[in-house]
Structure formats: structure tokens, C-alpha cells
Design a protein around this motif. Structure first.
Motif, PDB file in Angstrom:
ATOM      1  N   LEU A 561       0.834  -1.197   0.000  1.00 54.20           N
ATOM      2  CA  LEU A 561       0.000   0.000   0.000  1.00 54.20           C
ATOM      3  C   LEU A 561       0.873   1.253   0.000  1.00 54.20           C
ATOM      4  N   ARG A 562       0.393   2.289  -0.644  1.00 57.28           N
ATOM      5  CA  ARG A 562       1.093   3.568  -0.632  1.00 57.28           C
ATOM      6  C   ARG A 562       1.234   4.056   0.813  1.00 57.28           C
ATOM      7  N   ASN A 563       2.395   4.685   1.101  1.00 63.90           N
ATOM      8  CA  ASN A 563       2.751   5.214   2.420  1.00 63.90           C
ATOM      9  C   ASN A 563       3.092   4.137   3.445  1.00 63.90           C
ATOM     10  N   ARG A 564       3.177   2.886   3.013  1.00 64.66           N
ATOM     11  CA  ARG A 564       3.662   1.822   3.901  1.00 64.66           C
ATOM     12  C   ARG A 564       5.149   1.577   3.625  1.00 64.66           C
ATOM     13  N   ASP A 565       5.777   0.762   4.474  1.00 57.88           N
ATOM     14  CA  ASP A 565       7.174   0.367   4.284  1.00 57.88           C
ATOM     15  C   ASP A 565       7.241  -1.004   3.621  1.00 57.88           C
ATOM     16  N   VAL A 566       8.312  -1.225   2.877  1.00 53.27           N
ATOM     17  CA  VAL A 566       8.519  -2.526   2.242  1.00 53.27           C
ATOM     18  C   VAL A 566       9.983  -2.909   2.399  1.00 53.27           C
ATOM     19  N   VAL A 567      10.236  -4.218   2.569  1.00 53.31           N
ATOM     20  CA  VAL A 567      11.599  -4.726   2.768  1.00 53.31           C
ATOM     21  C   VAL A 567      11.857  -5.828   1.736  1.00 53.31           C
ATOM     22  N   PHE A 568      12.932  -5.675   0.979  1.00 50.35           N
ATOM     23  CA  PHE A 568      13.428  -6.731   0.085  1.00 50.35           C
ATOM     24  C   PHE A 568      14.656  -7.370   0.742  1.00 50.35           C
ATOM     25  N   GLU A 569      14.592  -8.689   0.915  1.00 52.41           N
ATOM     26  CA  GLU A 569      15.725  -9.401   1.513  1.00 52.41           C
ATOM     27  C   GLU A 569      16.660  -9.911   0.417  1.00 52.41           C
ATOM     28  N   CYS A 570      17.956  -9.990   0.763  1.00 55.75           N
ATOM     29  CA  CYS A 570      18.959 -10.512  -0.177  1.00 55.75           C
ATOM     30  C   CYS A 570      20.104 -11.069   0.657  1.00 55.75           C
ATOM     31  N   LYS A 571      19.950 -12.332   1.060  1.00 51.62           N
ATOM     32  CA  LYS A 571      20.960 -12.965   1.907  1.00 51.62           C
ATOM     33  C   LYS A 571      21.882 -13.817   1.052  1.00 51.62           C
ATOM     34  N   VAL A 572      23.176 -13.758   1.360  1.00 49.77           N
ATOM     35  CA  VAL A 572      24.195 -14.334   0.490  1.00 49.77           C
ATOM     36  C   VAL A 572      25.111 -15.248   1.280  1.00 49.77           C
ATOM     37  N   PHE A 597      15.253   5.329   1.137  1.00 45.66           N
ATOM     38  CA  PHE A 597      15.854   4.061   0.727  1.00 45.66           C
ATOM     39  C   PHE A 597      17.001   3.734   1.679  1.00 45.66           C
ATOM     40  N   VAL A 598      16.852   2.679   2.452  1.00 46.56           N
ATOM     41  CA  VAL A 598      17.845   2.284   3.452  1.00 46.56           C
ATOM     42  C   VAL A 598      18.419   0.930   3.040  1.00 46.56           C
ATOM     43  N   VAL A 599      19.723   0.927   2.741  1.00 43.27           N
ATOM     44  CA  VAL A 599      20.409  -0.309   2.343  1.00 43.27           C
ATOM     45  C   VAL A 599      21.120  -0.880   3.546  1.00 43.27           C
ATOM     46  N   ASP A 600      20.771  -2.119   3.894  1.00 40.47           N
ATOM     47  CA  ASP A 600      21.431  -2.831   4.994  1.00 40.47           C
ATOM     48  C   ASP A 600      22.307  -3.931   4.410  1.00 40.47           C
ATOM     49  N   VAL A 601      22.935  -4.705   5.290  1.00 35.75           N
ATOM     50  CA  VAL A 601      23.852  -5.756   4.846  1.00 35.75           C
ATOM     51  C   VAL A 601      23.140  -6.757   3.951  1.00 35.75           C
ATOM     52  N   ASP A 602      21.940  -7.160   4.324  1.00 35.85           N
ATOM     53  CA  ASP A 602      21.228  -8.183   3.552  1.00 35.85           C
ATOM     54  C   ASP A 602      19.793  -7.791   3.248  1.00 35.85           C
ATOM     55  N   SER A 603      19.518  -6.493   3.134  1.00 35.49           N
ATOM     56  CA  SER A 603      18.141  -6.093   2.819  1.00 35.49           C
ATOM     57  C   SER A 603      18.124  -4.661   2.302  1.00 35.49           C
ATOM     58  N   LEU A 604      17.018  -4.326   1.644  1.00 37.87           N
ATOM     59  CA  LEU A 604      16.718  -2.967   1.207  1.00 37.87           C
ATOM     60  C   LEU A 604      15.353  -2.601   1.769  1.00 37.87           C
ATOM     61  N   THR A 605      15.299  -1.498   2.497  1.00 31.69           N
ATOM     62  CA  THR A 605      14.041  -1.022   3.066  1.00 31.69           C
ATOM     63  C   THR A 605      13.648   0.287   2.386  1.00 31.69           C
ATOM     64  N   ILE A 606      12.412   0.345   1.912  1.00 30.85           N
ATOM     65  CA  ILE A 606      11.870   1.572   1.322  1.00 30.85           C
ATOM     66  C   ILE A 606      10.759   2.046   2.250  1.00 30.85           C
ATOM     67  N   LYS A 607      10.920   3.219   2.807  1.00 32.38           N
ATOM     68  CA  LYS A 607       9.944   3.749   3.757  1.00 32.38           C
ATOM     69  C   LYS A 607       8.952   4.653   3.026  1.00 32.38           C
ATOM     70  N   ASP A 608       7.716   4.612   3.515  1.00 34.27           N
ATOM     71  CA  ASP A 608       6.661   5.489   2.978  1.00 34.27           C
ATOM     72  C   ASP A 608       6.628   5.459   1.455  1.00 34.27           C
ATOM     73  N   VAL A 609       6.386   4.286   0.881  1.00 37.71           N
ATOM     74  CA  VAL A 609       6.477   4.117  -0.561  1.00 37.71           C
ATOM     75  C   VAL A 609       5.452   5.000  -1.270  1.00 37.71           C
ATOM     76  N   THR A 610       5.848   5.448  -2.464  1.00 39.15           N
ATOM     77  CA  THR A 610       4.964   6.216  -3.329  1.00 39.15           C
ATOM     78  C   THR A 610       4.822   5.482  -4.652  1.00 39.15           C
ATOM     79  N   GLU A 611       3.923   5.999  -5.517  1.00 38.16           N
ATOM     80  CA  GLU A 611       3.716   5.347  -6.803  1.00 38.16           C
ATOM     81  C   GLU A 611       4.993   5.329  -7.642  1.00 38.16           C
ATOM     82  N   SER A 612       5.863   6.334  -7.489  1.00 36.76           N
ATOM     83  CA  SER A 612       7.090   6.384  -8.280  1.00 36.76           C
ATOM     84  C   SER A 612       8.100   5.322  -7.854  1.00 36.76           C
ATOM     85  N   ASP A 613       7.895   4.701  -6.708  1.00 43.39           N
ATOM     86  CA  ASP A 613       8.813   3.658  -6.246  1.00 43.39           C
ATOM     87  C   ASP A 613       8.552   2.322  -6.922  1.00 43.39           C
TER      88      ASP A 613
END
Length: 1194
Positions: A561-572, A597-613
Motif C-alpha cells: 500500500l502507498r505510504n507503507r514500508d517494504v523490505v526486500f531481503e537478499c541474503k548471500v 531508501f535504506v540499504v542494509d547488509v542483507d536487505s533494502l528497506t523503502i519507507k513510505d512508498v509512493t507510486e514512483s517507487d
């Protein structure tokens, strides 16, 4: 060195290892080696100079020692020092001619040649022809004379009748190089050109026919001279286009002072060529140059021009049609471009042709240019100077700039046309040879030195270089070397037990070792050894095989949903020694510069997503050696989505025999747009109750045109798909029945093969009911022997194969399978070729030869079996071999028969894993799909001796103070006649350090020996191996210890058993007991009180002197760290031990530290400090223990 520089250096060094091919001594790496001169830079052969600038004629060369330079001009020595305007750059042959003082450049025109020489030879440059720009020379002359380049007289107007042809001449002044011509108006705008008006290659402007709009007074031709960057213009030309009426009205005014063209009305006319003239012409072009041909035609209406090559195809990849197809250009001309080209001009009134014959000549070009040659004394080599051209070029040789026929005779040198051969060259015969290839169109000149060097090997690869590679990838280890003669490179790993060549290693000619597929076992230290007749050099490198980088948990598709956070995991997972770096991309580009856009060791977090994301996000894990990546899509929605509702209102329209139109009404998409619709069908006639996918349509459509098959009872349903998933299926449509028809296709997968020697089995993939198109499906099977006209056939049903019996053995057949039903036959079937059944081969391979390679490997060769006797497909050959016996008298042997198979049409194979020093028998058999053929005649061969196996046992007996007895058994596999044994041994001390190795040689007939002069009470390690004439085999090892000194041992025993010693120990024990009793009495004579109260009574709790009357210390610490745990106690060394029982006195007595109050309670439960203080007191007054006393005596 890193990056491209390191790569280039590695490539250079790899080439240096190939002295057999042309190479140059690397002066930057091998300082001090002599080298004849080599020309590195020189001015072009045709050097056009600008007389406004100084003349610089380049000539650079290298060599060891650095060469000196001289010049010739027009074949005569050119003394640089005599002309103050001419100077030579330091350490260079480059000439600088100063003409800034007004000197004329033409004074220095001529043909120059540079010579570079040192004590090892002489190199020469090309002939450099210096000319100044002709335009500038002419321009300067005109300026001096006061006359312009182009005539300044006014051009008279050209009056021309409408519709006729016209040519405006430009005729620019000559220049070197030629000028570039173009037409412009007074406003410096290029005149527009078209199929009717165009500029020719000579610069003239051609009009196929004129029109009134061509009238203007500013047709101006410009010439640009590229070398001097100057532009000249011609006087404007005026053109007036008039029809006949206008001409008659103005004839009187212009008759006396104008040119007049045309004396009648211009009519439509067929084409004629303005350029070129006539019907044929010829053109010569040089190979590699650009060929340009033009055909410009006049006519009314305007003709169209086209081109063909009469004698072949036009080279479309190198061809351009320019100037509205009037000019044909071919780049990079080759000999194949010679021939006849025809241009055609046509309009509606006619056609005209012109044929151009193109002859391709060629200045000399290299087939094989001579290359520098490095030879060792007494080696052989050759210089090859091979060139081609048209006409064929003449080859001439020179040595150090002197024609070869004018130099002293050298018996080691022989000239044969384009080759100089050297035999047994001698030291001091280094020289530079020049090869000249020339014909009417040019020449080639090449310098190549022959450098005679005697150099021991040098390994050029940096020492201890570490190569890292990912597992299962190839690894390349470099061993670049130089030496003269050419060093031979061998590779070893770790212990140097054997040369590395063979799976998985490949040793390349340039010294590189390749590991085709690297595994962890390939890691380690590698040694490359370079040898020639003058010495040896070696280098060590290391290979590290790393685990690959792999993404274990990949990012997943997200709907958020718009204005929510989303996390993509990428563990290696990755090799522990490689640190990966993570990179995230959005739609294959960098992430937006946004703190959301917050890049962590094994994840990407996008806060308050918008349609352009929304988009595709890719995770890339990089190490220095490899990478892995994974992607996932993000969909952003406004409100929570659900599965779409199923479509409704299905309707069938436009009914036809093979198609129908299906329409429907979409259901609610629940805030997620419909992506597509899936249409399914049910066949109630053949497959009732099962739904199959038929087609898909975009989500924007609500209708579909469905293609149908005959003889099917269709029902349709539709499903909708949005970002959440598929909807439930719609209600089925009404049933739609299609009429039966003949089959549209024939069975697939038709094969023909034999299962017996006299049959042919024809098989196919059965057709489905949907493919049958109607009832009564059958198969018409047809066959015939290849190259026979008559077909035989049979019709079958409900089967997928048919057997033809009584066929000849292994004969090719053509077969067909056609589908047939009650409404007709299918299309004409395709023909498949197969073979009838195979039978066992009837012939054995002939001429079986065995070559023993070494003690464990043999090479077997045989002649192939003829196709007639094979009687089937050739699957390969088998070698049956068995060990007859060992040649060792003690070891007769007869082993089981073994088989080695070689697939395909091979005529040789290798037998590995043989036993050394044995007699083997073998035969060879061919086999096909049926089985093996007869065996060839049996061949017997012997394997030579090899190194023996390890001795069968090694026992060490009868140890004494200084000797050990060794017994052994001979190897179970002697692999030859034993020539002796080797015994190595060394001492091992208490820290497992090894002493020096002693070595003994023993005769082969002994099986035991006694080793003397050893150290007592010492451990020894023994290595024992057997030997044959081929060398030493693997060793067996054992360890043994010599006995302790008997005198010392007996003295210790005697002391322990003496009566006086026993009495002394008892007295000491009694004294200790008395002291303990006295200490307890003194400690407790003040009455009972808690330990804590006594400690509190001290005046100074920080520092108190020791009290001798109760053996306690005044210093006390109530720290919890000193309190023992409940149920445990503190030993005298400070460790905490668990008590077996709280009331057991045994444990306390063992340490000599029992402490009790007057009531028998254990003080230790109240104060850990007191327990320690008492222990210290007891220790201070303790007499020596019996063990200490014994040690003091000893």
C-alpha cells in the motif's frame, strides 16, 4: 601492477616465452642484454608540409646500446651539421628544419631516409618524400605576381531554355592534396541538390533539365584546401531559364551580348549520359583504396539511375550509393571487386546503359612480414619476407643497410628468394636485415634483426604471486620466461612428486599452466621450472580456490500500500576470505538519492512508498572474483487489493466451422487493474470434466476470436488476473460443437529401427482425440527399401508401432505414417529414413599394434573394420586385456579379464593402470547395437619395471639402551627386481621436534638388522622403503623408544625400599600431625564466636599485621568474589571444586587443610577468607612432604 597495465604486461611476457616465433628482447625487463636497432617511429612515406611551419621529420629507434642516427637526402649523405637551419633532437634521429626566417620550404623538398646503428647492426627507415602543399606554392606565386588564383572577370549570364540540360563548370585550381569542392549562394547556404540537380566528382554542377526556379545570379563554386585550411571561391554565375515566348520577346536585348542555348521548344526526350561519355569506359583502382564511379544523365523527365555488376554480385556490405544513386562507392577494394559494372539511366521514353570495366591493381602488401629473431649459438632459424601485389612485387634483401649481394659471404646464411635461412649461427653474427618488396604502385620496407644471444633462463613472472579463482572456474598460472635457447617449462605442485601435465592440468607452449576446472584440492603452492642448456630457474606461485558467491534468499515480488514500508531481503553465502559488497538497482539504474531508501547488509528497506517507487529492484552481490544477482518487482497500490471477481455473461457469436467469437463482462477488479484474461475450454466429447488453457488476451479486452478444432464439443470459461492473482473461473458458456473433418496433421516422432536382424520396427507418437478431427482414427504405414521405387503399406488402428518382418540385415528404409479417419486422410506425410535390424559384426580389427609407453601405460592401435562386415551402426571398439603373470619369480599372477571401451570410430586407445614388470595379453573387438564382434588375434606385451610398493611390514623389536632390532617384509608389489632398501631415521624429542636424518642403504636379500649406537630413553622415527632400477618406492614408517638407564632405575628403586627411608617418612608425618593439633588448640582457646564477629573486632580492617598466636591475618576483604559457591570449596590453588558430600572429611583431609570450630562446624561455610588464611598458616608451618623429601634425596 593492476588493471589493464598488468594484463598487457602478462600478455607480453607470455609471448616472450615463444622464441620459436618472432620475438623482441624485452629491454625494459632484461636490462643489459644486447639488441640491434629497431625503428619505432617514423614520418609517413608521403609527407606534405605546410611552408608556414617548421618541418619535423620523425625518426625514433631503440636498441642496446642506444643507436646513433644519420640521414640521406635523394640518395646522398645529408650532413645535418652543415646547415644551421637543420637540427637533430638529442638521443633521437628526428630532424627539425627551421624555416621561420623566410626560407623556402621547396629548398628542403626531396626523399629522405634515416639510418639507426649500433655495434650489433643497422636499421633504416622508409623513404620519406617531403613535399609542400602545391596550392600554397601557387597561391604564394600569385600573390607575388599580383594575380588571383581564379579569374576575377565577370561571368556572363547564361540564358537557357526551360527543359534542356545544363552544366556549370567549377574547374578549381590544382592542389596537393586536391581541394574539396562545394556550391553555395551569396548567403553561404549550400545549394539544394536533387535527382535533377547534382554535383559531379569533378566539382561541376549538372542539371538533367532546367526549370524556371533554377534562375538565380549567385551560383558560386568554393574550393577548400584541407592541408592549409584555406577556401577560395569562383566568381558568381548567373543562370536565367526562359520559355520560348519569353526568349522571343527579349531576343533583341540579349542577342548581341549573351550566350544563347536552344533554338526551339524543349520536348520530352530519352536519357543521354553527360558523364561518362560513350557506352563503355575503364577505371583502375588500387587494392584497399576507395572506388568511385559516377553516371550522370540528362533527359526529360529526369532519368533514374541504377547499378549492377555484370560479372557478379555487388559487395553490399562495402557499397554506398551516393548523389541520388548517380555515384557508386566501394570501400576497401579487393581483387574480387574487379569486373564490369553497368549503370542504367531510364525515364518513360527510354533506357540507356554504360559499362565501366574496373581493373584492380595492388601496391605490395604483406603476406608475412619478417619479424625479429632471437637465436642461441648453433641454433637454426629463418626470416620470411612474403608479400603480394599486382603486378607481383620483387623482393630484395639488405644487411645493415647494404644490399645482401655486397656483404661478405657467411656460410651460416643462405638467401632463397623471399627467405633467409640461418644454420648453426655463431656468436657475434647479430645484424639487422632489410626486406624491400616493390612494384609499379609502391613498395614495402621492413627491418628485422637477428640477435644471437646465449642467456640462461630467467623467470619473469613475479615470485610468490597469489592467484585467486572461484571453484569450478578455470585458473591460469603464468610462468613467463626468457632465455636463449628457449627454456622448457615444467610445473610441479607441493612436493614435486610428478610433472603437472594431464587432466585437470594443461601446460601451454608459452609456459602457462591451466587448471580447466578448479577445485579446493587444487589450492596450494605451484613451482614452475625453466631449463635450457645454460642453466635452470624456478619460481613459486600460489593458487587459492574460493567458494562462489551465491544469493541464498532472493528478493520476492511485493504488492504494498502507498505510504507503507517494504523490505526486500537478499541474503548471500560467500567464501570467508572474500568480503562481498551489495549494490541495489532500480530498473537497472542507481537507487534514487532519497533517505527513504535504506540499504542494509542483507536487505533494502523503502519507507513510505509512493507510486514512483514501483519498478524492478535488483540485488547485486560483488566480490573481487565473482558476483550474483537477483531481482524482484514492487507494485504500489492505493488501497488494499483483493482477487478480482470472475467475469460473467459469456456469449458466443460469429459461429464458424473452425472459429467462434467469445465475449464477456469483467468483474470487479478490487483496486488492482486486470492484467489479462485466461480463456479455458472443456471437451465434453473426449475429455469430459477437464479444463485446458486455450489462449490469453490483455486485460483491456473483453472479446476474443477463438480458433477451434473439428470434432470437439466445446465449453468455455474465463479467469481474470490482477496483481493479487487469478479470479475464480466464470460460469461455463453454452456448448459449441464443431463438425468432424479429415486430420490436419500426421503423427509426430516417427522412427524406424530394427529390434532383430531381420525386422524393421516403425513407431510414432499416438495422436490425441483432439488431433484426430473425427471418428475412426487409423494410421497408414508405408515403407520401402531406399533407392527402390515401390512402396508397401498397411493400415492399423489403436497402436503406435508396426513391425515389418523378413528384411535384410541393416539396410536403409524410407518410412511414412499418415493419419486417416472416416472423413479422409491427413496431409502428405514426411519421409523418415531408418535402418533394419543389426546383427553381430563378422570381422575383427586387423593390424593390432601395442606400444608400451611406460610401466603402467600402453598405447594400442588397430585398423578399422569395413562397413560391410560391421552389419550395424558403429558404436565403437573394445579392448579386452588381462594380466598373464608377473615377471617377478616370487609373484606369479593371473588376473581377471578387463574391458576398456572406446566409443565412435577410433583406431587407437590407451590402457592405463597396468602393473609394472608383467606380461599382458589383449585383443580388440568392434561392437554395434547388437553386440561385440569376433576378437582380433591376441597380442602379448610386457611392461617394464617400475618403482616398488611399500614394504609389507616393518617391526621394531628387542629395544635396549643403545640399539633396536628391525624386521621387515618385501613389498607385496615389487614391480621389478629389488635392488635394495633405504632406511631413514631421526630422533624425536619431548616437544616433537625432529632431529637430523640418518640414512642407510641395505641389500635386497636381507629382512632384518640391528641398529646400534642409539641414545638411551629416546624416541626414534623410522622410514623404510624399497628400490628397483626405476627408483625408490613409497616408505612405511614406525616409531620406537630405547629403554631407560638401568643403573638409575635400580638406584631409585633401592632408595624407595630402604628401611631408613621408610622410618624418616613416618617421623615427618608424625611431626606434621602434632603441629596441626597444636594449631587447632591455639586457634580455638578464646571460645566460640562467629568468624564475622572476630573480623569486625579488628581496629584497622584495611591493614592488620599477622597474629602469630592464632595464625590469622588482620587484612580482610568481604568481596563476594572470594566467597565460595554453596556446595563447593576453594582448593589451595584457588580453583573451585564440587564436594561429593557436605559432611565428608576425606576431601578436606586430602589437601591437608581441615578447619573446624569447637562444635565441629566447618568454618568454610561462613567465610572463604578465613579458609584461605588458615590454609596459608598451615602451609607456612608445614614440614616437607614425603614426596618432596624423596625428590630432595634423588
Amino acid at each position: 601492477m593492476d588493471g589493464p597495465t598488468a594484463t598487457a604486461t602478462a600478455l607480453l611476457l607470455g609471448l616472450l616465452a615463444h622464441v620459436a616465433s618472432p620475438l623482441e628482447v624485452p629491454l625494459d625487463l632484461l636490462e643489459g642484454l644486447p639488441q640491434p636497432p629497431t625503428i619505432t617511429h617514423q614520418s609517413p612515406k608521403d609527407y606534405i608540409v605546410d611552408p608556414r611551419e617548421n618541418i619535423i621529420v620523425r625518426c625514433e629507434a631503440k636498441g642496446k646500446p642506444h643507436p646513433s642516427f644519420s640521414w640521406t637526402r635523394n640518395g646522398m649523405h645529408f650532413d645535418v651539421d652543415e646547415d644551421p637551419k637543420v637540427a637533430m633532437k638529442p638521443h633521437s634521429g628526428t630532424l627539425v628544419i627551421d624555416i621561420s626566417g623566410g626560407e623556402k620550404a621547396e629548398m628542403y623538398e626531396g626523399v629522405y631516409q634515416c639510418t639507426a646503428r649500433n655495434e650489433h647492426g643497422t636499421a633504416v627507415s622508409n623513404n620519406i618524400a617531403i613535399r609542400q602543399s602545391h596550392y600554397f606554392s601557387v597561391f604564394k606565386d600569385h600573390l607575388l605576381k599580383g594575380s588571383p588564383l581564379w579569374s576575377k572577370e565577370r561571368n556572363q549570364p547564361i540564358v537557357v531554355q526551360e527543359g534542356v540540360a545544363l552544366v556549370l563548370e567549377c574547374r578549381p585550381p590544382a592542389g596537393l592534396p586536391p581541394p574539396i569542392v562545394f556550391w553555395m549562394d551569396n548567403n553561404f547556404q549550400k545549394l539544394s541538390q536533387s535527382p535533377r540537380v547534382s554535383q559531379g566528382l569533378n566539382g561541376d554542377l549538372y542539371f538533367s533539365n532546367v526549370v524556371p526556379s533554377d534562375s538565380r545570379s549567385d551560383y558560386i563554386c568554393y574550393a577548400r584546401f584541407p592541408h592549409t585550411q584555406t577556401i577560395q571561391q569562383k566568381q558568381p554565375i548567373t543562370v536565367r531559364v526562359m520559355n520560348m515566348d519569353a526568349i522571343n520577346e527579349t531576343m533583341a536585348a540579349f542577342l548581341n551580348d549573351t550566350d544563347f542555348f536552344g533554338d526551339g521548344p524543349a520536348e520530352d526526350r530519352r536519357p543521354t549520359f553527360l558523364v561518362p561519355q560513350g557506352t563503355t569506359s575503364s577505371k583502375m583502382v588500387l587494392r584497399g583504396h576507395v572506388l568511385e564511379m559516377e553516371c550522370i544523365a540528362e533527359g526529360l523527365p529526369t532519368p533514374e539511375v541504377s547499378w549492377v555488376k555484370v560479372s557478379g554480385e555487388l559487395p553490399h556490405n562495402r557499397l554506398s550509393l551516393l548523389n541520388f544513386h548517380k555515384t557508386l562507392r566501394i570501400t576497401g577494394v579487393t581483387e574480387a571487386d574487379a569486373g564490369q559494372y553497368r549503370c542504367t539511366a531510364k525515364n518513360r521514353l527510354g533506357t540507356i546503359h554504360h559499362t565501366i570495366t574496373v581493373n584492380v591493381k595492388a601496391a605490395p602488401y604483406w603476406i608475412m612480414a619478417p619479424n625479429n629473431l632471437v637465436l642461441a649459438p648453433l641454433e637454426n632459424g629463418q626470416l620470411i619476407c612474403r608479400a603480394s601485389g599486382n603486378p607481383k612485387p620483387a623482393i630484395s634483401w639488405a644487411m645493415n643497410g647494404v644490399p645482401i649481394h655486397n656483404v661478405p659471404h657467411d656460410p651460416s646464411r643462405r638467401v632463397e628468394d623471399d627467405t633467409i635461412m640461418f644454420t648453426d649461427v655463431q656468436s657475434g653474427s647479430s645484424a639487422v636485415y632489410q626486406c624491400n618488396a616493390s612494384n609499379d604502385h609502391g613498395y614495402l620496407l621492413a627491418n628485422a634483426f637477428v640477435n644471437v644471444l646465449a642467456e640462461p633462463p630467467r623467470v619473469l613472472t613475479p615470485p610468490n604471486k597469489v592467484y585467486q579463482v572461484i571453484r569450478n572456474k578455470p585458473a591460469i598460472l603464468d610462468c613467463s620466461s626468457f632465455g636463449s635457447p628457449l627454456p622448457k617449462i615444467t610445473w610441479f605442485k607441493e612436493s614435486r612428486s610428478s610433472v603437472l601435465d594431464g587432466d585437470p592440468y594443461t601446460a601451454h607452449d608459452n609456459g602457462t599452466l591451466e587448471v580447466r576446472t578448479a577445485h579446493s584440492s587444487n589450492s596450494g603452492k605451484y613451482t614452475c621450472v625453466a631449463r635450457n642448456s645454460l642453466g635452470i630457474s624456478e619460481n613459486h606461485v600460489y593458487l587459492e580456490v574460493k567458494e562462489p558467491t551465491r544469493i541464498l534468499k532472493q528478493p520476492e515480488y511485493k504488492v504494498v500500500l502507498r505510504n507503507r514500508d517494504v523490505v526486500f531481503e537478499c541474503k548471500v553465502t560467500h567464501d570467508s576470505s572474500l568480503m562481498p559488497t551489495v549494490t541495489w538497482l532500480k530498473d537497472d539504474d542507481e537507487l534514487p538519492d532519497d533517505e527513504r531508501f535504506v540499504v542494509d547488509v542483507d536487505s533494502l528497506t523503502i519507507k513510505d512508498v509512493t507510486e514512483s517507487d514501483a519498478g524492478t529492484y535488483t540485488c547485486i552481490m560483488n566480490t573481487t572474483l565473482d558476483q550474483d544477482s537477483a531481482s524482484a518487482k514492487l507494485t504500489v497500490v492505493d488501497v488494499a487489493s483483493e482477487y478480482p471477481d470472475p467475469p460473467s455473461d459469456l456469449e458466443l457469436t460469429d459461429h464458424r466451422s473452425r472459429s467462434v467469437q467469445l465475449t464477456w463482462t469483467p468483474g470487479d477488479d478490487h483496486n488492482s487493474p486486470i492484467k489479462k484474461f485466461l480463456i479455458q475450454y472443456e471437451d465434453a466429447l473426449h475429455d469430459h470434466g477437464k479444463w485446458h488453457n486455450l489462449t490469453e488476451v490483455p486485460g483491456t479486452k473483453t472479446t476474443a476470436h477463438l480458433k477451434l478444432s473439428p470434432y470437439v464439443h466445446y465449453s468455455f470459461r474465463v479467469l481474470a488476473l490482477n496483481s493479487v492473482g487469478y479470479s475464480e473461473p466464470s460460469q461455463p458458456s453454452q456448448q459449441y460443437k464443431t463438425n468432424p473433418a479429415a486430420p490436419d496433421e500426421n503423427p509426430a516422432g516417427v522412427k524406424a529401427t530394427g529390434t532383430e536382424h531381420n525386422n524393421l520396427v516403425i513407431s510414432w507418437k499416438p495422436m490425441t482425440a483432439l488431433q484426430s478431427n473425427g471418428p475412426g482414427l487409423q494410421y497408414k504405414v508405408s515403407w520401402r527399401q531406399k533407392n527402390v521405387d515401390e512402396w508397401l503399406s498397411s493400415t492399423v488402428a489403436n497402436v503406435s508401432k508396426f513391425t515389418v518382418s523378413g528384411t535384410p540385415t541393416f539396410v536403409p528404409y524410407e518410412v511414412q505414417v499418415q493419419a486417416v479417419n472416416k472423413h479422409g486422410a491427413g496431409p502428405e506425410p514426411g519421409t523418415v529414413v531408418g535402418y533394419s535390424g543389426e546383427d553381430l559384426p563378422v570381422a575383427a580389427p586387423d593390424n593390432v599394434q601395442v606400444r608400451v609407453v611406460n610401466s603402467t601405460l600402453a598405447d594400442v592401435h588397430w585398423d578399422p573394420v569395413s562397413a560391410e562386415s560391421l552389419r550395424g551402426h558403429l558404436n565403437g571398439y573394445k579392448i579386452y586385456y588381462w594380466r598373464e603373470r608377473s615377471l617377478h619369480k616370487r609373484n606369479p599372477h593371473h588376473s581377471e579379464q578387463q574391458i576398456l571401451t572406446f566409443n565412435g570410430n577410433k583406431t587407437h586407445g590407451k590402457l592405463p593402470g597396468l602393473h609394472p614388470y608383467s606380461i599382458y595379453n589383449l585383443n580388440v573387438r568392434v561392437f554395434n547395437g547388437r553386440g561385440d564382434g569376433p576378437a582380433s588375434s591376441t597380442k602379448q606385451f610386457k611392461t617394464p619395471e617400475g618403482v616398488p610398493g611399500q614394504p609389507s611390514f616393518l617391526r621394531i623389536t628387542k629395544p635396549s639402551l643403545d640399539s633396536l632390532n628391525l624386521e621387515w617384509g618385501p613389498p607385496a608389489h615389487p614391480n621389478g627386481l629389488l635392488t635394495g632398501y633405504t632406511l631413514k631415521y631421526q630422533s624425536v624429542n619431548s616437544t616433537n621436534d625432529l632431529g637430523p636424518v640418518e640414512k642407510l642403504k641395505l641389500p635386497p636379500n636381507e629382512t632384518s638388522m640391528t641398529l646400534h649406537n642409539l641414545k638411551y630413553s629416546t624416541r626414534y622415527k623410522f622410514y623404510f622403503s624399497a628400490e628397483t632400477v626405476k627408483g625408490q618406492g613409497p616408505s612405511i614408517s614406525e616409531e620406537a623408544v630405547t629403554v631407560i638407564d638401568e643403573a638409575m632405575a635400580s638406584r631409585q628403586v633401592d632408595i624407595a625400599t630402604q628401611g631408613w627411608f621408610i622410618g624418616l617418612m613416618c617421623a615427618i608425618a608424625l611431626l606434621i600431625l602434632v603441629l596441626l593439633i597444636v594449631c587447632f588448640i591455639k586457634r580455638n582457646k578464646g571460645g566460640k564466636y562467629p568468624v564475622k564477629e572476630k573480623e569486625d573486632a579488628h581496629a584497622d580492617p584495611e591493614v592488620q599485621p599477622m597474629k602469630e598466636d592464632d595464625c590469622t591475618f588482620g587484612e580482610y576483604s568481604d568481596s563476594e568474589d572470594h566467597k565460595p559457591l554453596k556446595g563447593s570449596r576453594t582448593s589451595s590453588n584457588g580453583t573451585v571444586k564440587r564436594d561429593d558430600s557436605d559432611d565428608s572429611l576425606v576431601d578436606y583431609g586430602d589437601v591437608g587443610d581441615p578447619q573446624f570450630n569447637e562444635d565441629g562446624s566447618f568454618i568454610g561455610q561462613y567465610s572463604g577468607k578465613k579458609e584461605r588464611d588458615t590454609a596459608e598458616c598451615i602451609e607456612s608451618s608445614e614440614a616437607p612432604s614425603p614426596i618432596n623429601a624423596m625428590n630432595s634425596f634423588v
